[in-house]
Structure formats: structure tokens, C-alpha cells
Design an enzyme around this catalytic site. Structure first.
Site, PDB file in Angstrom:
ATOM      1  CG  ASP A  69       3.244  97.944  72.991  1.00 25.53           C
ATOM      2  OD1 ASP A  69       4.295  98.387  73.514  1.00 25.53           O
ATOM      3  OD2 ASP A  69       2.836  96.776  73.147  1.00 25.53           O
ATOM      4  CG  HIS A 110       7.614  89.129  72.019  1.00 27.97           C
ATOM      5  ND1 HIS A 110       7.885  89.805  70.855  1.00 27.97           N
ATOM      6  CD2 HIS A 110       7.424  90.096  72.959  1.00 27.97           C
ATOM      7  CE1 HIS A 110       7.869  91.107  71.069  1.00 27.97           C
ATOM      8  NE2 HIS A 110       7.582  91.312  72.322  1.00 27.97           N
ATOM      9  CD  GLU A 129       4.285  90.398  71.330  1.00 24.34           C
ATOM     10  OE1 GLU A 129       4.272  90.295  72.583  1.00 24.34           O
ATOM     11  OE2 GLU A 129       4.564  91.452  70.742  1.00 24.34           O
ATOM     12  NE  ARG A 149      13.678  89.006  76.277  1.00 28.00           N
ATOM     13  CZ  ARG A 149      13.356  90.151  75.683  1.00 28.00           C
ATOM     14  NH1 ARG A 149      12.811  90.138  74.468  1.00 28.00           N
ATOM     15  NH2 ARG A 149      13.538  91.309  76.299  1.00 28.00           N
TER      16      ARG A 149
END
Ligand code: TA6
Length: 279
Positions: free
Chosen positions: A192, A147, A251, A79
Site C-alpha cells: 500500500d 483508483h 492508481e 464515487r
């Protein structure tokens, strides 16, 4: 090709029904919007657009590892690497298809992998991440993930459906293993979660924008759901304190126990299709 934010090279795509923007750093889709609709992707107003620094929002490509790694960039180097745009075409359906590759030089360990990324812009946004093991002798093991940061009108009136009954690791509680019991997940604190062994489509139901976003996938066994909420948002220097209210990450990839091992010459394809409809 044009100069995007921070002067980073960017491609802007305009079709009859939608627009998109992709920065060459990370082959990072930073914008997708259907005509007459709000943007589908969230992009932080505080995001840095600097060489070698991950863009906060859009669709970061996570490879070859997910999460933190001592002495290496979080979520891998794909990324923050500069990808090459090697192909662009308009197909018979009027969709624009772009193909990117990540030069091997980005890998400090000596690369025996090939990484291709195909972005198709139309009524939907379609992504395909193709990993190839180019070694002649060695297996190649990796994690990958798209993501994606989705834009929502208000996180307090947003629900995420499609994960009921799926086991997950709760990173907020030291990776405790749990099972999702909610047919529609509400976000009321930091979330998360790494959902494992799931190929299911996920639906983001946004009451404020009266919109649902459908995340369909193939070649993916993991789904990650993340919202930093109040305290974590304040800790992120490239994320506005209140922006947690306008986003959620859903994601799609292969993370943790769902990692992938390719034999020499093998390839894997991770596909994600993002579309929206009135709620
Ligand atoms: O996908 C969720 C997550 O792993 C969170 O733990 C949080 O770290 C998020 O990714 C963002 O990571 P980043 O390295 O982009 O700040």
C-alpha cells in the site's frame, strides 16, 4: 441506458474492438475488454451494487479527498454519487466518448467546484477527470485519483515497472518514507504505497496472461500501488478471500503532498490512458 448489477443504471459501450460498462453511480467504469483478450479491469465477485455503497473494482473516482476522513465516506463522495451522462459521441477513429458531470448537491459543505469526467472507449481506455474551481473568491484545495483495479492472471507472476528511484509513503509501515529500488516490483505481501512526485508511465507485466498493461498519465504527480494480500482481503466484506491473487491497483492522481489548489476560475485535468499488448 440499462439496469446494471443491483439494478443500478449503467451504460454499455460496444466498439469494433472493445466493450465497456459504466455505472452512473460514481461514473464508475466497471468493465473494459478488448476483443479476444481477458478483461483489463478487476471487479470483485463480492462487490455490492447498492446505492451509496462504493463498487469494489473497476475505476473508482476519488475526490475531493483520498483515504479515510472522520465522519465522511472513505476516498470522498464522488464515487458514491450519481453522475449525469451529458454527452455521447463516436469520433472519427470509431472511439465512443462519454461525458459525465457530478451534480453539486452531493457536497454537504456547499460546492464551489465543477467535476466533469470524459471516458473514451476504443483500442485503449482513456479517462479524463476535470476539476473546476467555480468560486469567485476562494481557492479550492483537493486530492483526486483514478483508483484503478487491474485484472491479472496471478499476482505471484506479475511485476510492476516504472517506479524505480521514486520516493513513496509506505502505508503498511505507518507511512514511512522510502525510495523504490526495484526496477520491477513483485508483490509478495500487502502493498500500500503512495509514490510521490512521479509522472512516469507504469507497466504491469503479467506472465500468466502473457500481457502487459501500460498506464500512461498526465496531470498526475502521484501513483498508488495497492494489493491487500491475504489478511486484508479477508477483512474486506466486498472482496473474495482469494481475489487478491487476481488483481493489483495502480492508481493515478494527486494525493497527499501532491494535492492541488485551484484559484478561482481555474481548472485541472487528470488524464489516464490504459492499453494492453502481448508480453
Ligand atoms: O489506494 C489504496 C487504499 O487507500 C488502501 O489503503 C485501501 O484502503 C484501498 O485504498 C481501498 O479503500 P476502500 O475505501 O475502497 O476500501
Amino acid at each position: 441506458m440499462m439496469k446494471g448489477q443491483g439494478g443500478l443504471p449503467m451504460v454499455r459501450v460496444e466498439t469494433a474492438v472493445s466493450t465497456a460498462e459504466i455505472h452512473l453511480q460514481g461514473a464508475h467504469v466497471t468493465h473494459f475488454q478488448k476483443a479476444g483478450e481477458a478483461p483489463l479491469l478487476f471487479l470483485s465477485k463480492e462487490s455490492k451494487f447498492a446505492e451509496g455503497t462504493a463498487i469494489r473494482g473497476g475505476i473508482p473516482i476519488i475526490f475531493p479527498w483520498f483515504g479515510a476522513k472522520a465522519g465522511a465516506p472513505s476516498h470522498g463522495f464522488a464515487r458514491v454519487g450519481v453522475w449525469d451522462l451529458i454527452g455521447a459521441e463516436v469520433n472519427s477513429g470509431g472511439e465512443t466518448r462519454l461525458r459525465f458531470i457530478l451534480p453539486n448537491g452531493i457536497d454537504p459543505n456547499g460546492a464551489e467546484w465543477g467535476l466533469d469526467y470524459v471516458v473514451t472507449v476504443g483500442e485503449a481506455l482513456q479517462l479524463e477527470l476535470i476539476v473546476t474551481n467555480t468560486s469567485r473568491q476562494r481557492d479550492f484545495t483537493f486530492e483526486n485519483c483514478l483508483h484503478t483495479y487491474f485484472s491479472v492472471g496471478d499476482i505471484h507472476s506479475t511485476a510492476i515497472a516504472g517506479l524505480s528511484g521514486v520516493k513513496y509513503r509506505d502505508k503498511v509501515e505507518n507511512f514511512a518514507e522510502k525510495t523504490e529500488t526495484n526496477p520491477a516490483i513483485l508483490i509478495t505481501s500487502e502493498v500500500d504505497r503512495v509514490y510521490m512526485d512521479t509522472t512516469a508511465a507504469v507497466e504491469i507485466r503479467d506472465q500468466r496472461l502473457r500481457r502487459k498493461i501500460v498506464v500512461e498519465k498526465s496531470g498526475s504527480a502521484s501513483t498508488v500501488v495497492w494489493n491487500p494480500w491475504i489478511e486484508k482481503a479477508k477483512q474486506l466484506s466486498d472482496f473474495g478471500d482469494d481475489e487478491y491473487q487476481q488483481m493489483v491497483c495502480v492508481e493515478s492522481g494527486n494525493v497527499g503532498k501532491n494535492w492541488i489548489t485551484l484559484k478561482p476560475g481555474e481548472s485541472s485535468s487528470l488524464k489516464v490512458k490504459l492499453r494492453s499488448a502481448a508480453l
